[in-house]
Motif scaffolding. Structure first.
Motif, short mmCIF file in Angstrom:
data_model
loop_
_atom_site.label_atom_id
_atom_site.label_comp_id
_atom_site.label_asym_id
_atom_site.label_seq_id
_atom_site.Cartn_x
_atom_site.Cartn_y
_atom_site.Cartn_z
N PHE A 156 0.85 -1.18 0.00
CA PHE A 156 0.00 0.00 0.00
C PHE A 156 0.89 1.24 0.00
O PHE A 156 1.87 1.29 0.77
CB PHE A 156 -0.92 0.01 1.22
CG PHE A 156 -1.96 -1.08 1.17
CD1 PHE A 156 -3.06 -0.95 0.34
CD2 PHE A 156 -1.82 -2.25 1.90
CE1 PHE A 156 -4.01 -1.95 0.26
CE2 PHE A 156 -2.76 -3.26 1.82
CZ PHE A 156 -3.85 -3.11 1.00
N PRO A 157 0.61 2.22 -0.85
CA PRO A 157 1.46 3.41 -0.88
C PRO A 157 1.39 4.14 0.47
O PRO A 157 0.32 4.24 1.07
CB PRO A 157 0.87 4.27 -2.00
CG PRO A 157 -0.47 3.71 -2.28
CD PRO A 157 -0.50 2.30 -1.80
N GLN A 158 2.56 4.60 0.93
CA GLN A 158 2.59 5.33 2.21
C GLN A 158 2.15 6.76 1.97
O GLN A 158 2.59 7.39 1.01
CB GLN A 158 4.01 5.34 2.75
CG GLN A 158 4.30 4.16 3.62
CD GLN A 158 5.62 4.36 4.34
OE1 GLN A 158 6.52 5.00 3.82
NE2 GLN A 158 5.72 3.82 5.53
N ARG A 159 1.26 7.26 2.81
CA ARG A 159 0.84 8.65 2.68
C ARG A 159 1.68 9.52 3.59
O ARG A 159 1.64 9.36 4.81
CB ARG A 159 -0.62 8.80 3.06
CG ARG A 159 -1.51 8.20 2.02
CD ARG A 159 -2.91 8.64 2.26
NE ARG A 159 -3.74 8.16 1.17
CZ ARG A 159 -5.02 8.45 1.05
NH1 ARG A 159 -5.58 9.23 1.92
NH2 ARG A 159 -5.71 7.98 0.05
N ILE A 160 2.49 10.38 3.01
CA ILE A 160 3.31 11.27 3.83
C ILE A 160 2.75 12.68 3.67
O ILE A 160 2.62 13.18 2.55
CB ILE A 160 4.78 11.24 3.38
CG1 ILE A 160 5.29 9.79 3.47
CG2 ILE A 160 5.63 12.17 4.22
CD1 ILE A 160 6.60 9.56 2.79
N CYS A 161 2.35 13.27 4.76
CA CYS A 161 1.73 14.59 4.67
C CYS A 161 2.41 15.52 5.70
O CYS A 161 2.03 15.57 6.86
CB CYS A 161 0.23 14.46 4.95
SG CYS A 161 -0.62 16.01 4.79
N ASN A 162 3.52 16.18 5.28
CA ASN A 162 4.22 17.12 6.16
C ASN A 162 3.78 18.53 5.80
O ASN A 162 3.85 18.92 4.65
CB ASN A 162 5.73 17.02 5.97
CG ASN A 162 6.24 15.71 6.54
OD1 ASN A 162 5.67 15.17 7.47
ND2 ASN A 162 7.32 15.21 5.96
N SER A 163 3.34 19.30 6.77
CA SER A 163 2.96 20.68 6.44
C SER A 163 3.79 21.65 7.27
O SER A 163 4.27 21.30 8.36
CB SER A 163 1.47 20.89 6.69
OG SER A 163 1.19 20.59 8.02
N GLU A 164 4.00 22.82 6.74
CA GLU A 164 4.78 23.83 7.45
C GLU A 164 4.13 25.19 7.20
O GLU A 164 3.77 25.50 6.06
CB GLU A 164 6.22 23.82 6.89
CG GLU A 164 7.16 24.61 7.72
CD GLU A 164 8.59 24.51 7.21
OE1 GLU A 164 8.93 23.54 6.48
OE2 GLU A 164 9.37 25.44 7.50
N ILE A 165 3.96 25.96 8.25
CA ILE A 165 3.36 27.29 8.08
C ILE A 165 4.46 28.34 8.19
O ILE A 165 5.23 28.34 9.17
CB ILE A 165 2.26 27.54 9.14
CG1 ILE A 165 1.13 26.52 8.92
CG2 ILE A 165 1.73 28.97 9.06
CD1 ILE A 165 0.06 26.56 9.98
N PHE A 166 4.59 29.17 7.15
CA PHE A 166 5.61 30.23 7.18
C PHE A 166 5.04 31.45 7.90
O PHE A 166 3.91 31.85 7.63
CB PHE A 166 6.04 30.60 5.76
CG PHE A 166 6.63 29.44 5.00
CD1 PHE A 166 7.82 28.86 5.43
CD2 PHE A 166 6.01 28.93 3.88
CE1 PHE A 166 8.36 27.78 4.74
CE2 PHE A 166 6.54 27.86 3.20
CZ PHE A 166 7.72 27.28 3.63
#
Ligand SMILES: Cc1cc2nc3c(=O)[nH]c(=O)nc-3n(C[C@H](O)[C@H](O)[C@H](O)COP(=O)(O)OP(=O)(O)OC[C@H]3O[C@@H](n4cnc5c(N)ncnc54)[C@H](O)[C@@H]3O)c2cc1C
Length: 261
Positions: free
Chosen positions: A230-240
């Motif tokens: 199963f494809p890994q879901r990588i969800c990194n977010s960054e707020i500037f």
């Protein structure tokens, strides 16, 4: 009109687990159902028989428990059902599956139309219908959404394309795959349920089909599953934060670092 409907028994869930050792589906504890698209194929076959006479035969390749799906097909109105089951059929890719189904269809003899679903819920390739038509050397129409007319040894159908519908005529016999827009499948009738309970589902193995065992199952398959994951879901977010200009500079820097700008 003699119609053959190909149906596959599939796990009744899209949340399937894969055995990491064998790369095959873990079937324990999962309820099996008739592949949803195949219920539309079945309904269309029965409607054609009701309009033009003849008979509808359901055909499935699978393990012995696939008999349950074929009995359900009988309860939904097919006249007869045949199960292709043999240890030699196990591990078939779509080519070997289509070869086995085509061999059975040749043995069955007289037929005018073969109906498949557009794809299955588990394998999901949509390859078996077109492969069947190649092996049987017959015309093929995919994504049929309406059968408009059957007359004079031919058929006119509507098929779904991305931006509308196409109207296509073909001589019979032919192979078609159907989409769910084609009809609303009926529920089994009480009479159908009673008939299915006593239905005899013939089981054809390699011996009955009189085919070379090396052409079926794993040994007859040109493709091999190396790995399923199963494809890994990588969800990194960054707020500037800060001034807008600084935020844009930060964003551009990140994109450059990632090779995207
Ligand atoms: C590369 C590859 C390797 C595979 N290896 C294995 C394996 O090692 N072990 C394993 O268990 N499975 C394996 N499979 C799955 C197996 O190939 C499929 O179950 C089978 O070939 C049908 O393909 P599909 O489910 O994509 O059908 P589709 O092509 O999506 O089905 C279209 C239609 O064809 C008809 N149809 C399809 N299958 C059947 C059937 N069995 N009987 C009657 N009608 C049918 C139905 O009408 C269906 O709606 C493999 C698949 C691929 C692509």
């Amino acid at each position: 009109m003699n119609v053959i409907v190909c149906l596959k028994q599939v796990p009744g869930t899209t949340e399937v687990k894969i055995d990491p050792e064998t790369n095959t589906l873990v079937r324990q504890g999962i309820e099996n159902v008739i592949n949803p698209f195949d219920t539309y194929a079945l309904e269309e076959g029965v409607r054609i028989r009701e309009r033009f006479g003849g008979k509808v035969t359901a055909l499935s390749m699978g393990p012995p428990q696939a008999e349950v799906a074929l009995k359900e097909a009988v309860s939904l109105g097919v006249d007869e059902a045949i199960l292709l089951s043999d240890r030699a059929f196990a591990g078939a890719d779509t080519w070997a599956t289509a070869y086995t189904l085509a061999s059975a269809i040749k043995k069955m003899g007289q037929y005018d139309l073969i109906i498949c679903g557009r794809q299955t819920l588990d394998g999901d390739t949509g390859q078996v219908g077109p492969e069947l038509s190649e092996m049987l050397e017959m015309p093929f129409i995919a994504y049929v959404s309406q059968i408009e007319e059957i007359a004079d040894g031919g058929m006119r159908v509507q098929r779904m394309v991305e931006e509308g519908h196409e109207i296509i005529e073909t001589p019979l016999p032919a192979v078609i795959t159907v989409v769910k827009e084609i009809n609303v499948p009926r529920l089994p009738s009480l009479r159908g349920i009673m008939k299915s309970k006593g239905a005899n589902i013939p089981l054809w193995s390699v011996a009955e089909l009189d085919i070379d065992p090396s052409m079926v199952g794993l040994s007859g398959s040109f493709t091999k599953v190396i790995k399923i994951f199963f494809p890994q879901r990588i969800c990194n977010s960054e707020i500037f934060q800060g001034e807008l200009e600084n935020q844009v500079e930060c964003l551009l820097g990140k994109l450059k670092d990632a090779g995207l700008a």
